[in-house]
Structure formats: C-alpha cells, structure tokens
Design an enzyme around this catalytic site. Sequence first.
Site, mmCIF file in Angstrom:
data_model
loop_
_atom_site.group_PDB
_atom_site.id
_atom_site.type_symbol
_atom_site.label_atom_id
_atom_site.label_comp_id
_atom_site.label_asym_id
_atom_site.label_seq_id
_atom_site.Cartn_x
_atom_site.Cartn_y
_atom_site.Cartn_z
ATOM 1 C CB SER A 24 -0.882 -0.010 1.265
ATOM 2 O OG SER A 24 -1.725 1.126 1.305
ATOM 3 C CG ASP A 45 0.935 -4.406 3.804
ATOM 4 O OD1 ASP A 45 0.243 -4.318 4.839
ATOM 5 O OD2 ASP A 45 1.191 -3.433 3.079
ATOM 6 C CG ASP A 71 1.757 -7.906 13.005
ATOM 7 O OD1 ASP A 71 2.704 -7.203 13.416
ATOM 8 O OD2 ASP A 71 0.572 -7.668 13.284
ATOM 9 C CE1 TYR A 156 2.166 7.811 11.809
ATOM 10 C CE2 TYR A 156 2.953 10.071 11.821
ATOM 11 C CZ TYR A 156 2.789 8.865 11.168
ATOM 12 O OH TYR A 156 3.245 8.720 9.881
ATOM 13 C CE LYS A 160 5.671 6.692 11.414
ATOM 14 N NZ LYS A 160 6.208 5.605 10.583
HETATM 15 P P1 NAP Z 1 -0.613 2.979 4.118
HETATM 16 O O1 NAP Z 1 -1.011 3.191 2.701
HETATM 17 O O2 NAP Z 1 -1.668 2.784 5.153
HETATM 18 O O3 NAP Z 1 0.436 1.774 4.178
HETATM 19 C C1 NAP Z 1 0.877 1.250 5.388
HETATM 20 C C2 NAP Z 1 0.777 -0.265 5.288
HETATM 21 O O4 NAP Z 1 1.305 -0.837 6.499
HETATM 22 C C3 NAP Z 1 -0.694 -0.742 5.163
HETATM 23 O O5 NAP Z 1 -0.815 -1.730 4.167
HETATM 24 C C4 NAP Z 1 -0.936 -1.303 6.552
HETATM 25 O O6 NAP Z 1 -1.941 -2.291 6.601
HETATM 26 C C5 NAP Z 1 0.424 -1.887 6.867
HETATM 27 N N1 NAP Z 1 0.536 -2.271 8.261
HETATM 28 C C6 NAP Z 1 -0.059 -1.672 9.342
HETATM 29 N N2 NAP Z 1 0.224 -2.367 10.451
HETATM 30 C C7 NAP Z 1 0.995 -3.420 10.066
HETATM 31 C C8 NAP Z 1 1.576 -4.500 10.761
HETATM 32 N N3 NAP Z 1 1.422 -4.645 12.096
HETATM 33 N N4 NAP Z 1 2.303 -5.397 10.070
HETATM 34 C C9 NAP Z 1 2.458 -5.267 8.731
HETATM 35 N N5 NAP Z 1 1.916 -4.276 8.014
HETATM 36 C C10 NAP Z 1 1.182 -3.367 8.682
HETATM 37 O O7 NAP Z 1 0.229 4.222 4.649
HETATM 38 P P2 NAP Z 1 1.403 5.100 3.990
HETATM 39 O O8 NAP Z 1 0.937 6.490 4.047
HETATM 40 O O9 NAP Z 1 1.884 4.517 2.722
HETATM 41 O O10 NAP Z 1 2.498 4.951 5.130
HETATM 42 C C11 NAP Z 1 3.750 4.291 4.942
HETATM 43 C C12 NAP Z 1 4.690 4.771 6.023
HETATM 44 O O11 NAP Z 1 4.920 6.168 5.843
HETATM 45 C C13 NAP Z 1 4.121 4.631 7.436
HETATM 46 O O12 NAP Z 1 5.161 4.263 8.310
HETATM 47 C C14 NAP Z 1 3.635 6.019 7.759
HETATM 48 O O13 NAP Z 1 3.600 6.264 9.151
HETATM 49 C C15 NAP Z 1 4.677 6.844 7.060
HETATM 50 N N6 NAP Z 1 4.270 8.207 6.766
HETATM 51 C C16 NAP Z 1 3.164 8.470 5.999
HETATM 52 C C17 NAP Z 1 2.810 9.787 5.739
HETATM 53 C C18 NAP Z 1 1.610 10.160 4.913
HETATM 54 O O14 NAP Z 1 1.275 11.354 4.871
HETATM 55 N N7 NAP Z 1 0.958 9.218 4.244
HETATM 56 C C19 NAP Z 1 3.585 10.822 6.260
HETATM 57 C C20 NAP Z 1 4.683 10.529 7.024
HETATM 58 C C21 NAP Z 1 5.028 9.209 7.267
HETATM 59 P P3 NAP Z 1 -3.410 -1.846 7.125
HETATM 60 O O15 NAP Z 1 -3.944 -0.911 6.076
HETATM 61 O O16 NAP Z 1 -4.129 -3.127 7.235
HETATM 62 O O17 NAP Z 1 -3.212 -1.143 8.454
#
Ligand code: NAP
Length: 253
Positions: A24, A45, A71, A156, A160
């Site tokens: 994702s 994932d 996980d 969060y 982070k």
């Molecule tokens: P995302 O699309 O929700 O992707 C995160 C993925 O991690 C999802 O598929 C989620 O599954 C999976 N995940 C959650 N808990 C897990 C676990 N225990 N074991 C394995 N997989 C797990 O979010 P994203 O925005 O791409 O985020 C990616 C990273 O970037 C994250 O660390 C996030 O904190 C960081 N980040 C994002 C942003 C932003 O604005 N998007 C900004 C700063 C940092 P589920 O959907 O089932 O939970």
Amino acid sequence: MKEQNMHDARPAGKEIAYVTGGASGIGYATARRLAVAGFRVAILDLGEDRVQAAAGELSALGLDAQGYVADVRDREALAGIMDGEGRVDVVVCAAGVYTPRQFDEISDEDFRRTVDVNLLGVFVPAQEGARRMRPGGRIVTVSSRGALGGYGFADYVASKAGVIGLTRAMALELRPRRIAVNSIAPGFTDTPMTRTMPPDQYAKAVALEPGGAPATPDDIAVAIEFFASPATKFITGQTLFVDGGKSLGGLGI
Ligand code: NAP
C-alpha cells in the site's frame, strides 16, 4: 581499501529487498521502484488479497516480486520469510499506523498499539534483516515529518521520533559491519493512510503544504530508493525530510 573489500563480500546475483507495508501507499511505490531498479522484492504486509494483488501487479510488469502476509511484530514469521528467500540485502520498514486523536483522548491502549507497530515494528524486521546481511547491506526506516511535532496525533509523533533515535543507534552499532541505516521522514502524502482522515481535515492539511499539494507515494519512494542503493554505503544514521519544505517553518500550524 579494507572497506572496499568488505563491500565486495556481497554475494553475486540479484539483491533482495524486503519492504514492510509494501502492499500500500509509500511501501508499494517503493517496492515498485526497487523492482524496476533490479531488486527481487519481497512485499510484507497485512491482508492476503492486498499482498497478492500488489505482488501480482509487479509480476505482471515483468518485475521480480513475491508477496508475504506478515505482521511486522511477528519475529518468527519474518525470520522464516528471510530464511526462505535465502539472503537479505535491503530492508525497508514502511509499515505503520496513524489515527488522528487529540492528546486528551489517547488511551494507554491506543498509545501502546501505535508505538508497537510503528517502533517495535521497525526494530524487529531491522534486527532480523541485519542478522542476515553481509557487509554492504542497507536498512531504510520510515519516520515522519510529524516526528518534529504536530497537533492531534501525539502517539504517532512519539513513535516516529523514536524511529529516528532507533535509526541513529542502529547505524552506529552496525557501522563496523558496514551496514548502513538511514531514515526518510515524509511529509503529508496522498495514501490510503491519509485518506482515512475526514475530508475537511484532509483539505486543511493540504492547505498547510508550502507547495499547495501533498506528496505522491512515488515522491517519497524516490528518496527511499536512494538510501536503498548500494552507492550510499558511506551515508549512515541520517534522516532525510522529504516534505516539500513543510519542516522549514513558513506556514506553521
Ligand atoms: P498505508 O497506505 O496505510 O500503508 C501502510 C501499510 O502498512 C498498510 O498496508 C498497513 O496495513 C500496513 N501495516 C499496518 N500495520 C501493520 C503490521 N502490524 N504489520 C504489517 N503491516 C502493517 O500508509 P502510507 O501512508 O503509505 O504509510 C507508509 C509509512 O509512511 C508509514 O510508516 C507512515 O507512518 C509513514 N508516513 C506516511 C505519511 C503520509 O502522509 N501518508 C507521512 C509521514 C510518514 P493496514 O492498512 O491493514 O493497516
């Protein structure tokens, strides 16, 4: 000279990159970029359908990708996957969770879950990966611009900020083994994670972006790919803010 020889200890053949959260958003964009760059990519994932769809999309493009449901806190599962693949060259820790909540509304359980996934969930795959890496291995963690602070997600923010500290600590301890550990701190990015925000909050967050728009997942993946590259072997312990200038102050919140 000695260092060059240690890097040469990397086994010949295709490097394998493991991407947690690889089905994702930022993780998927990273998996795709790394596969195009010539890695075999192991997507880790939650959710069988999502994982198989992501790996299937890359395979359909002629790329080398394999999906695994795991996980990030499940050490045994991660160890089994890495041993099954047979080598570890790169680990990208992109899995994470985010739930907007005011400080006063965060329960102990909320706090534990966020830190558990976002911080322990970086520690476990990074440690399992490092144990199997040869000199020249790379670990890339994903923190957040939010590590600097922000309203409505204190759990969060804490998790982070912890990722940045963990990255620096791992980098120092793994340096003698010539394993590089760096972090990317993305700004607001258009992914399924941020799309869970109520539309008015999402619009407010976009309005605070100096460039007037969120990042795309690929805007972040390009920086992760840089730290995953074998060319970055002398860069370690760094956190790169990929946030379109938001952390520079300007608009403030
Ligand atoms: P995302 O699309 O929700 O992707 C995160 C993925 O991690 C999802 O598929 C989620 O599954 C999976 N995940 C959650 N808990 C897990 C676990 N225990 N074991 C394995 N997989 C797990 O979010 P994203 O925005 O791409 O985020 C990616 C990273 O970037 C994250 O660390 C996030 O904190 C960081 N980040 C994002 C942003 C932003 O604005 N998007 C900004 C700063 C940092 P589920 O959907 O089932 O939970």
